[in-house]
Design a protein around this motif. Structure first.
Motif, PDB file in Angstrom:
ATOM      1  N   MET A  31      -5.941   0.833 -12.775  1.00  0.00           N
ATOM      2  CA  MET A  31      -4.969  -0.233 -12.941  1.00  0.00           C
ATOM      3  C   MET A  31      -3.913   0.214 -13.932  1.00  0.00           C
ATOM      4  SD  MET A  31      -4.200  -3.275 -12.034  1.00  0.00           S
ATOM      5  CE  MET A  31      -3.225  -4.642 -12.560  1.00  0.00           C
ATOM      6  N   LYS A  32      -2.664   0.189 -13.482  1.00  0.00           N
ATOM      7  CA  LYS A  32      -1.528   0.515 -14.338  1.00  0.00           C
ATOM      8  C   LYS A  32      -0.601  -0.691 -14.366  1.00  0.00           C
ATOM      9  CE  LYS A  32      -1.624   5.442 -13.228  1.00  0.00           C
ATOM     10  NZ  LYS A  32      -0.837   6.555 -12.691  1.00  0.00           N
ATOM     11  N   ALA A  33       0.523  -0.572 -15.028  1.00  0.00           N
ATOM     12  CA  ALA A  33       1.457  -1.694 -15.148  1.00  0.00           C
ATOM     13  C   ALA A  33       2.048  -2.110 -13.811  1.00  0.00           C
ATOM     14  CB  ALA A  33       2.578  -1.332 -16.126  1.00  0.00           C
ATOM     15  N   VAL A  34       2.299  -1.142 -12.932  1.00  0.00           N
ATOM     16  CA  VAL A  34       2.979  -1.399 -11.659  1.00  0.00           C
ATOM     17  C   VAL A  34       2.059  -1.180 -10.461  1.00  0.00           C
ATOM     18  CG1 VAL A  34       4.892  -0.583 -10.189  1.00  0.00           C
ATOM     19  CG2 VAL A  34       5.217  -0.801 -12.648  1.00  0.00           C
ATOM     20  N   SER A  35       0.962  -0.439 -10.634  1.00  0.00           N
ATOM     21  CA  SER A  35       0.141  -0.058  -9.485  1.00  0.00           C
ATOM     22  C   SER A  35      -1.339  -0.020  -9.830  1.00  0.00           C
ATOM     23  CB  SER A  35       0.584   1.312  -8.971  1.00  0.00           C
ATOM     24  OG  SER A  35       0.314   2.304  -9.959  1.00  0.00           O
ATOM     25  N   GLY A  36      -2.131   0.187  -8.805  1.00  0.00           N
ATOM     26  CA  GLY A  36      -3.564   0.299  -8.988  1.00  0.00           C
ATOM     27  C   GLY A  36      -4.191   0.979  -7.788  1.00  0.00           C
ATOM     28  N   VAL A  56       0.871  -1.170   0.000  1.00  0.00           N
ATOM     29  CA  VAL A  56       0.000   0.000   0.000  1.00  0.00           C
ATOM     30  C   VAL A  56       0.910   1.223   0.000  1.00  0.00           C
ATOM     31  CG1 VAL A  56      -1.649   1.344   1.363  1.00  0.00           C
ATOM     32  CG2 VAL A  56      -1.921  -1.140   1.150  1.00  0.00           C
ATOM     33  N   THR A  57       0.683   2.121  -0.952  1.00  0.00           N
ATOM     34  CA  THR A  57       1.532   3.307  -1.072  1.00  0.00           C
ATOM     35  C   THR A  57       0.827   4.600  -0.666  1.00  0.00           C
ATOM     36  OG1 THR A  57       0.926   3.594  -3.394  1.00  0.00           O
ATOM     37  CG2 THR A  57       2.898   2.276  -2.922  1.00  0.00           C
ATOM     38  N   HIS A  58      -0.515   4.563  -0.641  1.00  0.00           N
ATOM     39  CA  HIS A  58      -1.255   5.784  -0.287  1.00  0.00           C
ATOM     40  C   HIS A  58      -2.677   5.406   0.118  1.00  0.00           C
ATOM     41  CE1 HIS A  58      -2.141  10.105  -0.422  1.00  0.00           C
ATOM     42  NE2 HIS A  58      -3.315   9.739  -0.858  1.00  0.00           N
ATOM     43  N   VAL A  59      -3.158   6.018   1.183  1.00  0.00           N
ATOM     44  CA  VAL A  59      -4.548   5.842   1.606  1.00  0.00           C
ATOM     45  C   VAL A  59      -5.157   7.226   1.776  1.00  0.00           C
ATOM     46  CG1 VAL A  59      -6.120   4.959   3.371  1.00  0.00           C
ATOM     47  CG2 VAL A  59      -4.032   3.680   2.820  1.00  0.00           C
ATOM     48  N   ASP A  60      -6.243   7.471   1.069  1.00  0.00           N
ATOM     49  CA  ASP A  60      -6.999   8.714   1.190  1.00  0.00           C
ATOM     50  C   ASP A  60      -8.344   8.321   1.792  1.00  0.00           C
ATOM     51  OD1 ASP A  60      -7.741  11.341   0.951  1.00  0.00           O
ATOM     52  OD2 ASP A  60      -8.102  11.252  -1.213  1.00  0.00           O
ATOM     53  N   CYS A 103     -19.636   4.718   7.175  1.00  0.00           N
ATOM     54  CA  CYS A 103     -18.720   5.058   8.271  1.00  0.00           C
ATOM     55  C   CYS A 103     -17.425   5.662   7.735  1.00  0.00           C
ATOM     56  CB  CYS A 103     -18.397   3.822   9.096  1.00  0.00           C
ATOM     57  SG  CYS A 103     -19.828   3.141   9.942  1.00  0.00           S
ATOM     58  N   ALA A 104     -16.928   5.112   6.647  1.00  0.00           N
ATOM     59  CA  ALA A 104     -15.675   5.605   6.064  1.00  0.00           C
ATOM     60  C   ALA A 104     -15.651   5.243   4.587  1.00  0.00           C
ATOM     61  CB  ALA A 104     -14.474   4.998   6.771  1.00  0.00           C
ATOM     62  N   GLU A 105     -14.942   6.083   3.840  1.00  0.00           N
ATOM     63  CA  GLU A 105     -14.760   5.863   2.411  1.00  0.00           C
ATOM     64  C   GLU A 105     -13.304   6.153   2.094  1.00  0.00           C
ATOM     65  OE1 GLU A 105     -17.313   6.920  -1.586  1.00  0.00           O
ATOM     66  OE2 GLU A 105     -17.848   7.859   0.320  1.00  0.00           O
ATOM     67  N   ALA A 106     -12.684   5.295   1.278  1.00  0.00           N
ATOM     68  CA  ALA A 106     -11.247   5.448   1.030  1.00  0.00           C
ATOM     69  C   ALA A 106     -10.869   5.035  -0.378  1.00  0.00           C
ATOM     70  CB  ALA A 106     -10.461   4.610   2.040  1.00  0.00           C
ATOM     71  N   ASP A 107      -9.819   5.658  -0.866  1.00  0.00           N
ATOM     72  CA  ASP A 107      -9.128   5.209  -2.067  1.00  0.00           C
ATOM     73  C   ASP A 107      -7.766   4.731  -1.602  1.00  0.00           C
ATOM     74  OD1 ASP A 107     -11.010   5.725  -4.183  1.00  0.00           O
ATOM     75  OD2 ASP A 107     -10.673   7.852  -3.796  1.00  0.00           O
ATOM     76  N   VAL A 108      -7.452   3.485  -1.924  1.00  0.00           N
ATOM     77  CA  VAL A 108      -6.205   2.860  -1.477  1.00  0.00           C
ATOM     78  C   VAL A 108      -5.375   2.518  -2.711  1.00  0.00           C
ATOM     79  CG1 VAL A 108      -5.172   0.962  -0.193  1.00  0.00           C
ATOM     80  CG2 VAL A 108      -7.360   1.925   0.557  1.00  0.00           C
ATOM     81  N   THR A 109      -4.202   3.135  -2.802  1.00  0.00           N
ATOM     82  CA  THR A 109      -3.298   2.895  -3.917  1.00  0.00           C
ATOM     83  C   THR A 109      -2.241   1.894  -3.485  1.00  0.00           C
ATOM     84  OG1 THR A 109      -3.677   5.135  -4.726  1.00  0.00           O
ATOM     85  CG2 THR A 109      -1.733   4.000  -5.582  1.00  0.00           C
ATOM     86  N   TRP A 110      -1.931   0.977  -4.378  1.00  0.00           N
ATOM     87  CA  TRP A 110      -0.951  -0.065  -4.096  1.00  0.00           C
ATOM     88  C   TRP A 110       0.025  -0.160  -5.260  1.00  0.00           C
ATOM     89  CZ3 TRP A 110      -0.882  -3.748  -7.858  1.00  0.00           C
ATOM     90  CH2 TRP A 110      -2.018  -3.827  -8.670  1.00  0.00           C
TER      91      TRP A 110
END
Length: 139
Positions: free
Chosen positions: A82-87, A56-60, A101-108
């Motif tokens: 979805m990209k070649a290295v991440s999504g 996981v690289t970023h959580v908003d 309760c919560a909403e998030a975008d999680v980048t990996w």
């Protein structure tokens, strides 16, 4: 594909105010993503054995309402990028009555065991990792 995982709030997840501690929602998001990966038949143990990790690289995250002891929660997960290295996954944690309760975008990102970014090996690119057009439009 959208997947929904369920769980019940446990006592040790609540803080002195009696509601789920904000940090615990990150655990809920992780649980939901792992259940999603199981549902799409992503071989998580296999990718690790092949020498790769998904970090996981970023959580908003946006906290919208409190959850309390014994609340049944539903964690929705679906890919939006979805990209070649991440999504990126979009995740929504709801109570049984639909209250968010919560909403998030999680980048990996996919990395080698040495921590270097890497393309996801083709054999692990299962269909469910790719966003569906109608899901992306809904975000």
């Amino acid at each position: 594909m959208k997947h929904t995982a369920e769980l019940v709030v446990r006592s040790y997840e609540c803080d002195s105010y009696g509601h789920v501690n904000n940090a615990v929602y990150l655990n809920y998001l992780e649980y939901g993503r792992m259940e999603f990966l199981h549902a799409i038949h992503f071989d998580y143990n296999g990718i690790i054995a092949a020498g790769y990790y998904l970090y996981v690289t970023h959580v908003d995250i946006y906290y919208k309402a409190s959850a309390f002891l014994d609340d049944k929660l539903f964690i929705e997960v679906y890919p939006v990028k979805m990209k070649a290295v991440s999504g990126t996954f979009h995740q929504v944690i709801k109570k049984g009555d639909g209250t968010i309760c919560a909403e998030a975008d999680v980048t990996w990102a996919c990395v080698t065991t040495e921590g270097k970014p890497s393309r996801i090996p083709v054999e692990f690119l299962v269909e469910g990792l790719h966003p569906e057009t109608d899901m992306v439009a809904a975000v």
